[in-house]
Design an enzyme around this catalytic site. Structure first.
Site, PDB file in Angstrom:
ATOM      1  N   GLY A   1       0.783  -1.243   0.000  1.00 20.51           N
ATOM      2  CA  GLY A   1       0.000   0.000   0.000  1.00 20.51           C
ATOM      3  C   GLY A   1       0.805   1.276   0.000  1.00 20.51           C
ATOM      4  O   GLY A   1       0.370   2.283  -0.552  1.00 20.51           O
TER       5      GLY A   1
ATOM      6  N   GLU B   1       3.781   3.988   6.142  1.00 21.82           N
ATOM      7  CA  GLU B   1       2.552   3.214   5.937  1.00 21.82           C
ATOM      8  C   GLU B   1       1.568   4.007   5.083  1.00 21.82           C
ATOM      9  O   GLU B   1       1.594   5.239   5.075  1.00 21.82           O
ATOM     10  CB  GLU B   1       1.889   2.928   7.298  1.00 21.82           C
ATOM     11  CG  GLU B   1       2.066   1.517   7.804  1.00 21.82           C
ATOM     12  CD  GLU B   1       1.239   0.480   7.045  1.00 21.82           C
ATOM     13  OE1 GLU B   1       0.891   0.694   5.867  1.00 21.82           O
ATOM     14  OE2 GLU B   1       0.964  -0.567   7.631  1.00 21.82           O
TER      15      GLU B   1
ATOM     16  N   ASP C   1      -5.297   2.090  10.597  1.00 26.85           N
ATOM     17  CA  ASP C   1      -6.719   1.876  10.847  1.00 26.85           C
ATOM     18  C   ASP C   1      -6.870   1.452  12.312  1.00 26.85           C
ATOM     19  O   ASP C   1      -6.943   2.288  13.193  1.00 26.85           O
ATOM     20  CB  ASP C   1      -7.183   0.799   9.848  1.00 26.85           C
ATOM     21  CG  ASP C   1      -8.675   0.554   9.841  1.00 26.85           C
ATOM     22  OD1 ASP C   1      -9.427   1.472  10.166  1.00 26.85           O
ATOM     23  OD2 ASP C   1      -9.094  -0.572   9.513  1.00 26.85           O
TER      24      ASP C   1
HETATM   25  P1  IMP Z   1      -4.584  -1.813  10.681  1.00 23.49           P
HETATM   26  O1  IMP Z   1      -3.695  -2.928  11.112  1.00 23.49           O
HETATM   27  O2  IMP Z   1      -6.018  -2.057  11.107  1.00 23.49           O
HETATM   28  O3  IMP Z   1      -4.115  -0.450  11.117  1.00 23.49           O
HETATM   29  O4  IMP Z   1      -4.689  -1.866   9.121  1.00 23.49           O
HETATM   30  C1  IMP Z   1      -3.754  -1.362   8.289  1.00 23.49           C
HETATM   31  C2  IMP Z   1      -3.893  -1.962   6.907  1.00 23.49           C
HETATM   32  O5  IMP Z   1      -5.265  -2.246   6.572  1.00 23.49           O
HETATM   33  C3  IMP Z   1      -3.417  -0.969   5.886  1.00 23.49           C
HETATM   34  O6  IMP Z   1      -2.030  -1.089   5.649  1.00 23.49           O
HETATM   35  C4  IMP Z   1      -4.269  -1.308   4.689  1.00 23.49           C
HETATM   36  O7  IMP Z   1      -3.647  -2.340   3.951  1.00 23.49           O
HETATM   37  C5  IMP Z   1      -5.556  -1.843   5.267  1.00 23.49           C
HETATM   38  N1  IMP Z   1      -6.619  -0.813   5.296  1.00 23.49           N
HETATM   39  C6  IMP Z   1      -7.165  -0.235   6.386  1.00 23.49           C
HETATM   40  N2  IMP Z   1      -8.114   0.672   6.040  1.00 23.49           N
HETATM   41  C7  IMP Z   1      -8.144   0.668   4.683  1.00 23.49           C
HETATM   42  C8  IMP Z   1      -8.923   1.406   3.711  1.00 23.49           C
HETATM   43  O8  IMP Z   1      -9.772   2.270   4.011  1.00 23.49           O
HETATM   44  N3  IMP Z   1      -8.659   1.125   2.409  1.00 23.49           N
HETATM   45  C9  IMP Z   1      -7.740   0.204   2.006  1.00 23.49           C
HETATM   46  N4  IMP Z   1      -6.999  -0.507   2.881  1.00 23.49           N
HETATM   47  C10 IMP Z   1      -7.188  -0.284   4.209  1.00 23.49           C
END
Ligand code: IMP
Length: 177
Positions: free
Chosen positions: A46, A100, A104
């Protein structure tokens, strides 16, 4: 309007706004790391475009590498294990800036930083293009944040929906109407 598989997305953050903000983040990094030589650690897939554009705006000495996060289920209550792959450089004593696309829940970046920390870097800072504060489930210290957004699903500029939609210059948001 952008269609990816079964979903439609509408324009959210345009290319000029993205580039202006990335240039501001790079200016901050140029100031904060003056006289040092940080290792920029882009998290694939990403962050590929954000990392490249950030790098173009850095004027300090720096190096770049990319890692990937492999996720697999764990049977205990702590949920998914996330393992970093692809780090070939020695990072002991280095200043790291982990880049990053989006934070999220924060679980991914927290695991990445924990594993990098075990290798004894001098410092670790996080740069994320997007941050969804309402979704955060763990404490993370975000040194550089491009845009705080609501708990919405976005694609484009590296971010995907089911592997697709990464290849745009703008960011789009899911059309919920
Ligand atoms: P986390 O571990 O929940 O913080 O998620 C991070 C990863 O989830 C990011 O590196 C993205 O690959 C994916 N992600 C989270 N939200 C989105 C979004 O709105 N669109 C696309 N990918 C997302």
């Amino acid at each position: 309007m952008l269609t990816v598989l079964d979903k439609t997305f509408v324009p959210f953050i345009g290319r000029d706004t993205l580039q202006e903000r990335i240039s501001e983040l790079a200016d901050q990094i140029n100031r904060d790391y003056a006289g040092r030589c940080p290792l920029i650690v882009g998290v694939l897939n990403g962050a590929v475009l954000f990392t490249a554009d950030l790098l173009k705006n850095l004027t300090i000495d720096c190096e770049i590498t990319f890692i990937r996060v492999a996720s697999y289920e764990q049977t205990t209550s702590t949920g998914n294990i996330k393992e970093i792959l692809g780090l070939t450089e020695a990072i002991t004593g280095r200043d790291l800036i982990v880049v990053e696309d989006i934070v999220d829940t924060g679980m991914t970046i927290a695991h990445v930083c924990q594993q990098l920390a075990e290798k004894g870097p001098a410092s670790i800072a996080i740069a994320t293009l997007l941050f969804k504060p309402a979704a955060l489930k763990t404490k993370v210290d975000l040194a550089y944040v491009g845009f705080e957004i609501e708990n919405q699903f976005v694609v484009g500029y590296g971010l995907d929906y089911d592997g697709l939609g990464r290849n745009t210059k703008d960011i789009f948001v899911l059309n919920e109407s």
